[in-house]
Design an enzyme around this catalytic site. Structure first.
Site, PDB file in Angstrom:
ATOM      1  N   ASN A 158      60.947  41.412  33.699  1.00 59.74           N
ATOM      2  CA  ASN A 158      60.949  41.457  32.012  1.00 59.74           C
ATOM      3  C   ASN A 158      59.975  40.335  31.611  1.00 59.74           C
ATOM      4  OD1 ASN A 158      62.895  39.372  32.950  1.00 59.74           O
ATOM      5  ND2 ASN A 158      64.292  40.043  31.225  1.00 59.74           N
ATOM      6  N   TYR A 159      59.856  39.305  32.113  1.00 58.44           N
ATOM      7  CA  TYR A 159      58.848  38.225  31.521  1.00 58.44           C
ATOM      8  C   TYR A 159      57.986  38.058  32.898  1.00 58.44           C
ATOM      9  CZ  TYR A 159      61.707  37.730  27.355  1.00 58.44           C
ATOM     10  OH  TYR A 159      62.260  38.142  25.952  1.00 58.44           O
ATOM     11  N   THR A 238      70.833  41.399  43.589  1.00 57.33           N
ATOM     12  CA  THR A 238      69.749  40.919  44.638  1.00 57.33           C
ATOM     13  C   THR A 238      69.964  39.624  44.972  1.00 57.33           C
ATOM     14  OG1 THR A 238      68.611  42.290  43.070  1.00 57.33           O
ATOM     15  CG2 THR A 238      67.186  41.075  44.807  1.00 57.33           C
ATOM     16  N   GLU A 254      69.123  32.357  38.907  1.00 61.06           N
ATOM     17  CA  GLU A 254      69.581  32.768  37.401  1.00 61.06           C
ATOM     18  C   GLU A 254      69.564  34.187  37.416  1.00 61.06           C
ATOM     19  OE1 GLU A 254      70.065  30.851  35.240  1.00 61.06           O
ATOM     20  OE2 GLU A 254      69.090  28.824  35.637  1.00 61.06           O
ATOM     21  N   CYS A 288      67.866  38.811  30.028  1.00 62.47           N
ATOM     22  CA  CYS A 288      69.158  38.572  30.687  1.00 62.47           C
ATOM     23  C   CYS A 288      70.242  37.795  29.523  1.00 62.47           C
ATOM     24  CB  CYS A 288      68.698  37.292  31.631  1.00 62.47           C
ATOM     25  SG  CYS A 288      68.152  36.072  31.002  1.00 62.47           S
TER      26      CYS A 288
END
Ligand code: NAP
Length: 480
Positions: A158-159, A238, A254, A288
């Site tokens: 996503n980033y 994951t 994270e 997130c």
């Protein structure tokens, strides 16, 4: 056209094709066409990448910090020079609006510069022996931080640039080399960032980019004896899998979140609604730290839902190329998952305030009221634009539901009573609590922490440098 480009992987300062000739096609989530191919590299190629990182790291750790700093500054400069090119790739590859993609590149350059400045001001410590009973002044401990060696950096899609640099920059400035495994959907963006790195003229082998499906090369990388630290950002499943494989290798994780917005009866509802809508729906909620549930006091619930509905219906929906807020999700299966959470909630009695409309992988912003604890959406992370409202009758009930989650990333509290805000914040089991603001990552120098299913260890510039180094004590024994 981009679709003819086959991107190479990067090892020991060179761009290479995999010996197997196998590639992975990267499809754009909104153009619905292939925008490029990346190499599916072999285990042997992974071994070579790790050897070259090990080799490069020894000399890199030896050169003065000021010299390492000057390379990183150059990298930040090259990123700024390439901002439009990289932003366009981010937009096409992960479906983020061009404006947000460009901001991501600039934020990354800022991140790198701040990381350098932080490292330049981090100093060791010394201790004298006589502060402990029976100790002597003639013993002096010099405590400094030394690099860990080769850091394995695995970011999510996503980033793809910012979250990668959040690992690469602290690793490099503190004298480590890096194996960078980008998310497959995000790999081209990662490669473009490394093109900027390449232009900065770093010594060879310091960052090696290994591309390939996590499910194929992930375990091999994580269990590899040449890896000295793993910095991972991604889903909880994951991350949990990876932690089991990693053994005693230092690990920062994270992971996912289910950040609640707790809205008290005395909240400034207009501010709360503005923060919640932006917190929940920007980039279609694929963050997130997106707000992923509202726990609102029943006495103000109707009023707040009315305000929310009006704001949500103002959100623009469509292509990221036109800077829309609600964009197609990363792939069809992600959209299927979000839809399954919405369907389950409706089946069990939730009401649709707005949304529940879908065009392929584009899900319109959806607000669900009357959500109860037996519904999956009360607990699971949609990673999409679906927001459940759970009505509560007291602060205690809000705290109880907030803490019953398997996740513990962030939480928001909206109230005008600062004492109440702190007393609720103290009881919340999350890494961070935001008072009267949306949950969010950043500013990037704040510690960023996930607890429970949301992670392990801390990021944030200072914390990341600490996690990629260890303390080393040298004791001087004076004889005079
Ligand atoms: P993901 O599916 O868990 O993938 C994350 C990364 O792990 C990707 O690079 C993936 O590679 C790799 N991977 C997959 N299997 C692996 C294995 N066996 N060993 C090693 N690496 C492996 O997550 P995502 O879909 O990209 O991202 C969404 C999730 O990330 C959400 O849950 C979100 O909350 C979380 N997230 C957390 C934070 C945070 O800071 N807390 C920030 C952003 C996102 P492939 O792409 O090749 O499979």
């Amino acid at each position: 056209m981009l679709n003819s480009t086959t991107y190479k992987f990067y090892v020991n300062g060179e761009w290479k094709e995999s010996q197997t000739g196998q590639t992975i096609e990267i499809k754009s989530p909104y153009l619905h066409e292939t925008i490029g191919k990346v190499q599916a590299i072999t285990k042997e190629e992974v071994d070579n990448a790790i050897s070259s990182a090990q080799e490069a790291q020894k000399q890199w750790a030896d050169i003065p910090l000021q010299q390492r700093a000057s390379y990183l500054y150059k990298w930040a400069e090259e990123l700024v020079n390439m901002q439009y090119e990289i932003a366009e790739i981010i937009m096409k590859e992960v479906g983020k609006s061009f404006k947000d993609a460009k901001n991501e590149v600039i934020r990354t350059a800022d991140f790198i510069r701040y990381t350098v400045e932080e490292a330049l001001h981090m100093h060791g410590q010394s201790m004298k022996g006589d502060s402990f009973p029976g100790g002597s002044k003639s013993k002096i401990a010099i405590i400094e931080r030394v690099p860990l060696g080769v850091v394995l950096a695995i970011p999510p899609f996503n980033y793809p640039v910012n979250l990668a640099a959040a690992k690469l920059a602290p690793a490099l400035i503190s004298g480590n080399a890096v194996i960078f495994k980008p998310a497959t959907q995000g790999a081209i963006s990662g490669i473009k960032m490394i093109e900027a790195f390449h232009k900065a003229g770093f010594p060879k082998g310091l960052i090696n980019v290994v591309t390939g499906r996590g499910s194929v090369i992930g375990d091999y990388l994580v269990e590899h004896k040449g890896i000295d630290m793993i910095s991972f950002t991604g889903g909880t499943n994951t991350g949990t899998h990876l932690a089991k494989k990693a053994g005693m290798i230092p690990l920062v994780l994270e992971l996912g979140g289910k950040d609640p917005a707790i809205v008290r009866e005395d909240a400034d509802l207009e501010n709360a609604v503005q923060q919640i809508v932006s917190g929940a729906f920007s980039y279609s909620g694929q963050r997130c730290t997106a707000i992923k549930r509202i726990l609102v006091n029943e006495n103000v619930a109707d009023e707040m839902i009315g305000l929310l509905k009006a704001e949500i219906e103002k959100l623009t929906v469509g292509s990221p190329a036109e800077d829309n807020t609600i964009v197609p999700l990363i792939d069809d299966s992600s959209a299927d998952f979000v839809q399954s959470l919405i369907d389950d909630a409706i089946e069990k009695g939730a009401t649709v305030v707005t949304g529940n409309k879908r065009e392929q992988n584009l899900i319109y912003p959806t607000l669900l009221d009357q959500v109860t604890e037996d519904m999956r959406i009360a607990w699971e992370e949609p990673f999409g634009p679906a927001l459940p409202v759970i009505r509560v009758s007291s602060d205690e009930e809000a705290i109880h539901i907030a803490n019953a989650s398997e996740f513990g990333l962030q939480a928001s509290i909206f109230t005008k009573d600062i004492n109440k805000a702190f007393s609720i914040a103290n009881k919340l089991e999350t890494g961070s609590v935001q008072i009267n603001g949306k949950t969010e990552r950043g500013p990037d120098h704040f510690p960023f922490i996930g607890i429970k299913g949301s992670g392990m260890g801390a990021q944030g510039i200072h914390k990341s440098i600490e996690s990629m180094t260890r303390e080393k004590v040298t004791v001087l024994n004076l004889t005079d």
